[in-house]
Design an enzyme around this catalytic site. Structure first.
Site, mmCIF file in Angstrom:
data_model
loop_
_atom_site.group_PDB
_atom_site.id
_atom_site.type_symbol
_atom_site.label_atom_id
_atom_site.label_comp_id
_atom_site.label_asym_id
_atom_site.label_seq_id
_atom_site.Cartn_x
_atom_site.Cartn_y
_atom_site.Cartn_z
ATOM 1 N N ASN A 1 78.108 50.405 33.255
ATOM 2 C CA ASN A 1 76.644 50.276 33.167
ATOM 3 C C ASN A 1 75.917 51.599 33.429
ATOM 4 O OD1 ASN A 1 76.496 46.875 34.540
ATOM 5 N ND2 ASN A 1 76.610 47.566 32.408
ATOM 6 N N ASP B 1 75.614 37.537 32.761
ATOM 7 C CA ASP B 1 75.418 38.234 31.484
ATOM 8 C C ASP B 1 74.293 37.568 30.685
ATOM 9 O OD1 ASP B 1 75.867 40.084 29.500
ATOM 10 O OD2 ASP B 1 77.625 39.089 28.676
HETATM 11 C C1 FPP Z 1 73.999 41.695 32.362
HETATM 12 O O1 FPP Z 1 73.069 41.391 31.367
HETATM 13 C C2 FPP Z 1 73.376 41.910 33.659
HETATM 14 C C3 FPP Z 1 73.386 43.064 34.369
HETATM 15 C C4 FPP Z 1 74.030 44.288 33.895
HETATM 16 C C5 FPP Z 1 72.691 43.224 35.641
HETATM 17 C C6 FPP Z 1 72.647 42.052 36.550
HETATM 18 C C7 FPP Z 1 71.502 42.206 37.453
HETATM 19 C C8 FPP Z 1 70.709 41.231 37.899
HETATM 20 C C9 FPP Z 1 70.928 39.817 37.625
HETATM 21 C C10 FPP Z 1 69.507 41.608 38.666
HETATM 22 C C11 FPP Z 1 69.546 41.645 40.111
HETATM 23 C C12 FPP Z 1 70.803 41.357 40.786
HETATM 24 C C13 FPP Z 1 70.950 41.311 42.113
HETATM 25 C C14 FPP Z 1 72.289 40.988 42.677
HETATM 26 C C15 FPP Z 1 69.877 41.551 43.053
HETATM 27 P P1 FPP Z 1 72.937 42.367 30.111
HETATM 28 O O2 FPP Z 1 71.883 43.350 30.412
HETATM 29 O O3 FPP Z 1 74.274 42.949 29.788
HETATM 30 O O4 FPP Z 1 72.485 41.371 28.996
HETATM 31 P P2 FPP Z 1 72.795 41.427 27.429
HETATM 32 O O5 FPP Z 1 74.291 41.257 27.288
HETATM 33 O O6 FPP Z 1 72.042 40.275 26.889
HETATM 34 O O7 FPP Z 1 72.325 42.757 26.935
#
Ligand code: FPP
Length: 246
Positions: free
Chosen positions: A69, A21
């Protein structure tokens, strides 16, 4: 003493689950678009996988895309899917070099065709690897998984293939996406949020929870090692008393 030397290799968690996250906030801090955070999250994934292998952790399960998501802005969803496709194809060599078997859980039928194909190709290619199983939770939510298991069991009972009285925890587990894997002993969430967010609710019944304020793109293997050190300091009682354990 180095950080690795502080870890007792005899008492490693077999299975570590991670809620990655903070990508969006990381990008925002830098005045960039959210997608920039996801792109930089890939380096954190790579280093964490290599760290898990270095340590000897057998199962690593990453929450890469939740059912919820899908409700994000269309542009972000598309960018994340593209990133998954390109990362899976680019990183298959790293997985092979490290002896990592790729696996996925979630409602994979919802993924775009191209993404599903890359995923299944990489799963097939890495299926013989035995150092560590890297599971990506994609289009995943725990309530979906549990509901799906209940639905499939109900069909078996309806068709006379399973008696209602035969349903036990062990039988139920066989219908979960994680069937055959040990439950995670350690769950890590980055970015300072203290929530489980519909992730592996059945499987983390006895997991130790570890929260760090690091945003996911900044997470590295040393942070995984710190979490394992913290885990090893805890007393896991499984409902027993300290005296019973000793
Ligand atoms: C949460 O951060 C993250 C995600 C929803 C996506 C995770 C994806 C990756 C790390 C990229 C690639 C992954 C793989 C396995 C190849 P957020 O967007 O919710 O962050 P925020 O809470 O700060 O808005």
């Amino acid at each position: 003493m180095s950080i690795l030397e502080q870890i007792d290799k005899e008492r490693l968690p077999q299975h570590v689950a991670v809620i990655m996250d903070g990508n969006g906030r990381w990008a925002k801090e830098k005045g960039k678009l959210r997608v920039f955070g996801h792109q930089n999250g890939v380096s954190a994934v790579r280093d964490t996988v290599e760290g898990a292998v270095e340590l000897g952790i057998k199962y690593l399960t990453l929450y890469a895309f939740s059912t919820e998501n899908w409700n994000r802005p269309k542009m972000e969803v598309m960018a994340l899917m593209e990133l998954l496709v390109s990362t899976i194809s680019k990183e298959t060599k790293t997985l092979m070099d490290n002896g990592v078997r790729l696996f996925a859980i979630g409602n994979l039928s919802n993924l775009p065709e191209k993404c599903r194909k890359q995923l299944y190709d990489a799963i097939k290619k890495t299926s013989g690897n035995t150092n560590c199983t890297l599971t990506l939770a994609l289009s995943y939510s725990s309530r979906w998984e549990i509901t799906e298991a209940a639905r499939r069991i109900a069909i078996k009972v309806r068709d006379g293939d399973l008696g209602a009285e035969q349903i036990t925890e062990d039988i139920f587990e066989k219908y979960l996406n994680t069937s055959g894997m040990p439950d995670p002993e350690l769950l890590i969430r980055t970015s300072g949020e203290h929530r489980i967010s519909n992730y592996l609710l059945w499987q983390i019944a006895y997991a130790e929870l570890y929260f760090t304020s690091k945003l996911w793109p900044d997470f590295r293997r040393e942070d995984l090692f710190e979490a394992v050190i913290d885990y090893q300091k805890r007393e896991r009682r499984f409902g027993l008393t300290s005296e019973q354990l000793n």
